[in-house]
Design an enzyme around this catalytic site. Structure first.
Site, short mmCIF file in Angstrom:
data_model
loop_
_atom_site.label_atom_id
_atom_site.label_comp_id
_atom_site.label_asym_id
_atom_site.label_seq_id
_atom_site.Cartn_x
_atom_site.Cartn_y
_atom_site.Cartn_z
CE LYS B 209 12.65 -21.68 -63.87
NZ LYS B 209 13.51 -22.38 -64.87
N GLY B 266 17.54 -20.49 -64.00
CA GLY B 266 17.80 -19.25 -63.29
C GLY B 266 19.12 -18.59 -63.63
NE ARG B 267 23.46 -23.38 -63.71
CZ ARG B 267 22.54 -24.25 -63.27
NH1 ARG B 267 21.65 -23.89 -62.36
NH2 ARG B 267 22.53 -25.50 -63.73
CD GLU B 353 22.58 -23.06 -59.13
OE1 GLU B 353 22.30 -22.13 -59.91
OE2 GLU B 353 22.00 -23.23 -58.05
CG HIS B 384 46.50 -2.76 -53.73
ND1 HIS B 384 47.62 -2.06 -53.37
CD2 HIS B 384 46.22 -2.40 -55.01
CE1 HIS B 384 47.99 -1.30 -54.38
NE2 HIS B 384 47.16 -1.48 -55.39
CE LYS B 499 14.62 -25.20 -52.98
NZ LYS B 499 13.92 -25.36 -54.26
#
Lengths: 531, 531
Positions: B209, B266-267, B353, B384, B499
């Site tokens: 984006k 985004g999510r 998030e 399992h 970041k």
């Protein structure tokens, strides 16, 4: 001989429980601590615990706990053939599959180390025959693909290990055959895999210790019918990995059989024939041998009596302190290496199925927390996914990072003056410090509280030896935690009730029944099952 | 208008906190409850809450909480263009990408619903041109593979959705192109994908984006250099999905550009161009349209004011009761459908998030638990693996099951008198009841305490419409929980500190510095980065 007592009966535990608050990580973390808290591992790896909530006083208490619970001594006993799987009354010998630690182990006159080594050699010879085209498919095509059919321990470990070494093997010219995995009873799983391969050039490995695993047998039937429909002879396309007493053993319906026994549990079986067959066929017997060598190197380190030189023991006790004293119920495994993308899923089984228990090794309920929740995804991806909660959520989750100095394969690209590997590792270093130290901000939305502890396993490059060491480190960490919690880490009764009820549903449950039985029938109807 | 208050300032919360013990599930669960606790959803799905720890009195309290926190009203406000993303001062309009709910939304004179619809149409036309061979690679080859290059929200949702429909699309003859995904900055990720495809026949979709996502730009450089090395013109092989103000917009380096805006995070972006481009190219525009239709159907249900008819609202509040009153810090999503194998990973981002926050929508710290840990793997595999801990561990984890009556594809096989689908669903029904009711046994190792609550989303068959409904259900569930907790579910400040520090590391940090800064430098050195 060793004494077995519940964790809360130890003096060390009582002392540890006086430390329910961790030290301030931003106060103790500096370059000197980072350098001091390194513990060499096998396979070129090193364990770093600088960002863990353990300072000198707490370390001393962990040392006392290790001594009081005789953790290393219990490993020696296990490795020497003691009946450690108290629930099923079995020995626990997965270490022996990669080398004897305290001498040979005999059972009913059989040298078990020699047995496992013998199976490994059989596999290596078989793999050579397949690679040389001596053993082929029934239509005469050379085998170019190998497909493991198995679930749980017969799937997750081998799959994670294959994915971790696939590209490396190609770069090293070790790659022999493409590997695929069929596991779920959902027929959409097998269907997807079968659509990606050439069955005439595919060898299937049926992996079931008991020979009765429902999902695996259903998938075997599906595979056999597909092969037959193509005019192939299934008996020439399927090998079996099973126990010598299983219905699949010495069975002419299989082109070869490789054996494991009851002393190696599913989730610990990657270094047995369960992982050995597919890894030797796909990546070469030498690759599997190197994996075993790395694992054996790590096992030897786990015999080290001094806590600060025993990485698996130290990792185990740090985790126990976080779980029991600090009250953190989960932990995340975050490998900064895309080839390790499914390794957290294997560790999820290894850890949660081993120590997700509420009774001790004698079947008595325990009054303390045991195995934590384990999850994880590779970095840097996780940073863009769930790290938000890890940094700024209302719960603290301690983290287990994994990183490598070098790429697995040689090509890289430079953008903005740094290679992608440098970006990956810069992010890893940054995250460790960001989690531990945080950063205050008057804008509370941008405030990072820190105090999120972590450990780091770091290597040069992810090769077969390093991977074996990594695998064994976690197997031994889980084992030590199990000893400390006084559990039997080697059975899994938790799978039984679901099996019984599923059988009941398939036989037909009347939703007109009262209570929970009726509910079972009602759910079955909703899911399209006839009564 | 609506009033925003912290959860613990509501009367309903105080009343709920009087119920810190759940009801006995084995006492309330029967066939009648299973049938009564069904809520229809879109796409042929239904939500069943019979095994949840909510009885009539608790349901009434949840109803009061929904009213007091004005949850549905807040959804209406969001859908009508209210500035709900308080942290970034933005609208929240992912619902609009699949259809208007309360009317059109305008911003700066632009009809945003029309904008999203316009992009969808552009994508559909572009996809047709690619499928018809009108738009080809620079060497003249038809595009047969499409590769998404993106991370986080630009990766997980679209990847999960593609995997969920790949086989179905083939069976329905909708399948157009194979899809692949490059995400991690670890160059081993891109390398593995590039080795599996024919670059000359591959179209790449660069999804960022901002146009500045470090991992994605690094991967773009890697891809471009590989294409160029093969004599291909990268500008003819890469399309962009980005915002109109990004450096990638209207850029001749891309064969096409499709736009999203700051109102879709985004999510939450799978139903925007972020998912639309790759899904339309790989599985056809009709498939993507059906996905959107299913999602829209589900959004409409989320406007339903009556709690027992609003599946996302009910699911949200059950989860909140489990988190805040019962104190359960995690939840597992367990799809009994192999095509949904990566859906839990997407939900892990969506949930953690969004609501992994410790401050409310106004940036004030909250005094209660918020977003839970979310993890999961498909069934039956998880049985399992980690179900041992879920059944018999020392912590309770509520479960979110997903199941389908029919296979996605038609072939099945019968073994032991039942199809594989029947086995899969019998196991699902069995696990729900085993978790809820348990089973006593004098042998404590075989004792199952029960009391492990769950919900079930059940459908006929996993097609595009059902998948869209499933996706929207979870998006809306997370939204409602965020409203109830008084959070801003739509920003993610938690990514920032890492970041900043990573940039610092790449620029060079001196490990001789004091404190935490020195630690950062020391970690960087250990990971092979030069100071």
């Amino acid at each position: 001989m060793a004494a077995y007592r519940n964790l809360d009966k130890t003096e060390a535990y009582k002392a540890l429980m006086q430390h329910k608050e961790p030290p301030r990580l931003d106060a103790i973390l500096d370059a000197a601590r980072v350098r001091a808290c390194e513990v060499p591992m096998g396979g070129g790896l090193a364990f770093n615990w600088a960002a863990s909530p353990v300072d000198a006083p707490r370390l001393e208490l962990l040392r006392r706990l290790a001594a009081e619970q005789e953790l290393v001594a219990k490993f020696r006993l296990l490795a020497s053939g003691e009946l450690m799987n108290t629930g099923e009354k079995r020995l626990v010998l997965h270490h022996l599959a990669r080398g004897a630690l305290v001498g040979p182990v005999f059972r009913d006159g059989r040298n078990l180390g020699a047995f496992y080594e013998g199976e490994r050699r059989k596999i290596a010879e078989f793999a050579k025959a397949v690679h040389d085209g001596v053993i082929r498919g029934s239509s005469g095509k050379v085998f170019t693909t190998v497909v493991q059919v198995g679930i749980g321990g017969s799937d997750l470990g081998p799959r994670a290990l294959y994915l971790a070494l696939e590209r490396w093997a190609k770069a090293e010219r070790r790659f022999k055959m493409a590997a695929r995995f069929i596991s779920n009873v959902d027929p959409d799983d097998a269907d997807a895999v079968l659509s990606q391969i050439d069955p005439a050039a595919s060898l299937f490995i049926l992996v079931s210790k008991s020979g009765t695993t429902q999902e695996t047998l259903a998938n075997e039937t599906l595979v056999r019918s597909r092969l037959a429909a193509l005019g192939l002879d299934p008996d020439k396309h399927i090998a079996a990995v099973t126990s010598e007493t299983s219905p699949l053993a010495n069975n002419p319906a299989y082109v070869a059989s490789f054996y494991m026994d009851d002393y190696i549990g599913g989730r610990y079986s990657s270094t047995s024939a369960v992982g050995g067959a597919i890894l030797s066929l796909a990546l070469g017997p030498e690759t599997f041998a190197e994996l075993l060598a790395g694992a054996h190197e790590e096992d030897l380190l786990a015999l080290e009596p001094e806590l600060e030189k025993n990485p698996a023991l130290l990792d185990a006790l740090i985790g126990l302190y976080e779980r029991n004293a600090l009250g953190w119920p989960a932990t995340a495994v975050l490998p900064y290496a895309e080839p390790l993308s499914r390794f957290p899923a294997h560790l999820q089984q290894l850890d949660m199925e081993s120590n997700g228990k509420r009774v001790n090794r004698d079947g008595e309920p325990v009054a303390y927390a045991t195995g934590p929740l384990v999850f994880g995804e590779p970095g840097t991806n996780g940073q863009h996914s769930f790290y938000q909660l890890l940094h700024q959520g209302t719960d603290i989750v301690p983290l287990q990072f994994i990183g490598f100095r070098e790429n697995q394969i040689s090509d890289d690209v430079e953008t903005e003056d740094s290679t992608s590997r440098a970006k990956l590792n810069a992010n890893l270093a940054a995250q460790i410090v960001a989690f531990a130290a945080g950063k205050g901000d008057a804008n509370r939305n941008k405030d990072f509280p820190g105090g999120r502890a972590s450990t780091l396993i770091r290597g040069e490059r992810l090769d077969a030896r390093a991977l074996g060491a990594l695998l064994a480190h976690y197997e031994n960490k889980v084992m030590f935690q199990g000893f400390a919690w006084n559990l039997n880490s080697f059975d899994q009764e938790g799978v039984q009730l679901g099996k019984v009820l599923a059988k009941k549903v398939l036989a037909g449950v009347d939703s007109a029944s009262a209570g929970v039985e009726g509910a079972l029938g009602a759910y079955a109807e909703l899911l399209g099952l006839e009564a």
